[in-house]
Design a protein around this motif. Structure first.
Motif, PDB file in Angstrom:
ATOM      1  N   UNK A 132       0.297   9.994 -11.243  1.00 50.60           N
ATOM      2  CA  UNK A 132      -0.578  11.168 -11.274  1.00 50.60           C
ATOM      3  C   UNK A 132       0.209  12.419 -11.637  1.00 50.60           C
ATOM      4  N   UNK A 133       1.410  12.543 -11.066  1.00 49.36           N
ATOM      5  CA  UNK A 133       2.246  13.699 -11.377  1.00 49.36           C
ATOM      6  C   UNK A 133       2.648  13.748 -12.834  1.00 49.36           C
ATOM      7  N   UNK A 134       2.982  12.590 -13.395  1.00 52.26           N
ATOM      8  CA  UNK A 134       3.372  12.549 -14.807  1.00 52.26           C
ATOM      9  C   UNK A 134       2.201  12.862 -15.732  1.00 52.26           C
ATOM     10  N   UNK A 135       1.000  12.449 -15.344  1.00 51.67           N
ATOM     11  CA  UNK A 135      -0.173  12.655 -16.196  1.00 51.67           C
ATOM     12  C   UNK A 135      -0.745  14.066 -16.088  1.00 51.67           C
ATOM     13  N   UNK A 173       0.811  -1.218   0.000  1.00 49.79           N
ATOM     14  CA  UNK A 173       0.000   0.000   0.000  1.00 49.79           C
ATOM     15  C   UNK A 173       0.838   1.258   0.000  1.00 49.79           C
ATOM     16  N   UNK A 174       1.932   1.274   0.777  1.00 47.89           N
ATOM     17  CA  UNK A 174       2.806   2.438   0.820  1.00 47.89           C
ATOM     18  C   UNK A 174       3.500   2.627  -0.528  1.00 47.89           C
ATOM     19  N   UNK A 175       4.013   1.540  -1.097  1.00 47.47           N
ATOM     20  CA  UNK A 175       4.639   1.624  -2.422  1.00 47.47           C
ATOM     21  C   UNK A 175       3.614   2.052  -3.465  1.00 47.47           C
ATOM     22  N   UNK A 176       2.392   1.559  -3.336  1.00 47.28           N
ATOM     23  CA  UNK A 176       1.328   1.959  -4.258  1.00 47.28           C
ATOM     24  C   UNK A 176       1.031   3.439  -4.188  1.00 47.28           C
ATOM     25  N   UNK A 177       1.089   4.006  -2.993  1.00 47.97           N
ATOM     26  CA  UNK A 177       0.876   5.439  -2.846  1.00 47.97           C
ATOM     27  C   UNK A 177       1.970   6.230  -3.546  1.00 47.97           C
ATOM     28  N   UNK A 178       3.192   5.753  -3.438  1.00 42.77           N
ATOM     29  CA  UNK A 178       4.307   6.429  -4.103  1.00 42.77           C
ATOM     30  C   UNK A 178       4.183   6.311  -5.619  1.00 42.77           C
ATOM     31  N   UNK A 179       3.901   5.097  -6.102  1.00 44.20           N
ATOM     32  CA  UNK A 179       3.731   4.881  -7.546  1.00 44.20           C
ATOM     33  C   UNK A 179       2.542   5.684  -8.068  1.00 44.20           C
ATOM     34  N   UNK A 203       5.785  12.635  -4.015  1.00 44.36           N
ATOM     35  CA  UNK A 203       4.470  13.144  -3.671  1.00 44.36           C
ATOM     36  C   UNK A 203       3.515  11.966  -3.594  1.00 44.36           C
ATOM     37  N   UNK A 204       3.102  11.556  -2.397  1.00 44.80           N
ATOM     38  CA  UNK A 204       2.172  10.439  -2.293  1.00 44.80           C
ATOM     39  C   UNK A 204       0.809  10.801  -2.875  1.00 44.80           C
ATOM     40  N   UNK A 205       0.092   9.776  -3.302  1.00 41.50           N
ATOM     41  CA  UNK A 205      -1.214   9.992  -3.920  1.00 41.50           C
ATOM     42  C   UNK A 205      -2.315   9.913  -2.879  1.00 41.50           C
ATOM     43  N   UNK A 206      -3.518  10.279  -3.288  1.00 44.44           N
ATOM     44  CA  UNK A 206      -4.687  10.099  -2.438  1.00 44.44           C
ATOM     45  C   UNK A 206      -5.137   8.645  -2.479  1.00 44.44           C
TER      46      UNK A 206
END
Length: 90
Positions: free
Chosen positions: A49-52, A38-44, A60-63
């Motif tokens: 999201x940042x690239x898109x 889950x933590x790695x998923x937030x980073x990925x 920058x972690x995601x929501x």
């Protein structure tokens, strides 16, 4: 500081469990790996999201949604690399 770490652990656990529920098949990875997933998923998810949207701006972690999507991506890659998920015989 402690609350931040506990927040990441809970956040990772929930996002990891949701990702494990979305990806078909059985995952025997345990609670610790689910949290790390889950933590790695937030980073990925944050990177994707940042690239898109605005371009890559560092860590920058995601929501929630981005974290679950990122965790699904990480879980699928993990299963492919380790060969943990085999197709069930029908």
């Amino acid at each position: 500081m402690l609350w931040t770490i506990l927040g990441w652990i809970v956040f990772g656990l929930i996002a990891g469990f949701i990702a494990r529920a979305i990806v078909p098949g059985k995952d025997d990875i345990g609670v610790l790996r689910t949290i790390l997933l889950g933590i790695a998923g937030s980073i990925v998810g944050g990177l994707v999201f940042g690239l898109l949207t605005v371009g890559l701006r560092g860590f920058q972690p995601a929501g929630w949604i981005g974290s679950v999507i990122g965790a699904v991506i990480v879980l699928v890659i993990y299963n492919q690399v380790t060969g943990r998920k085999r197709r069930s015989r029908s």
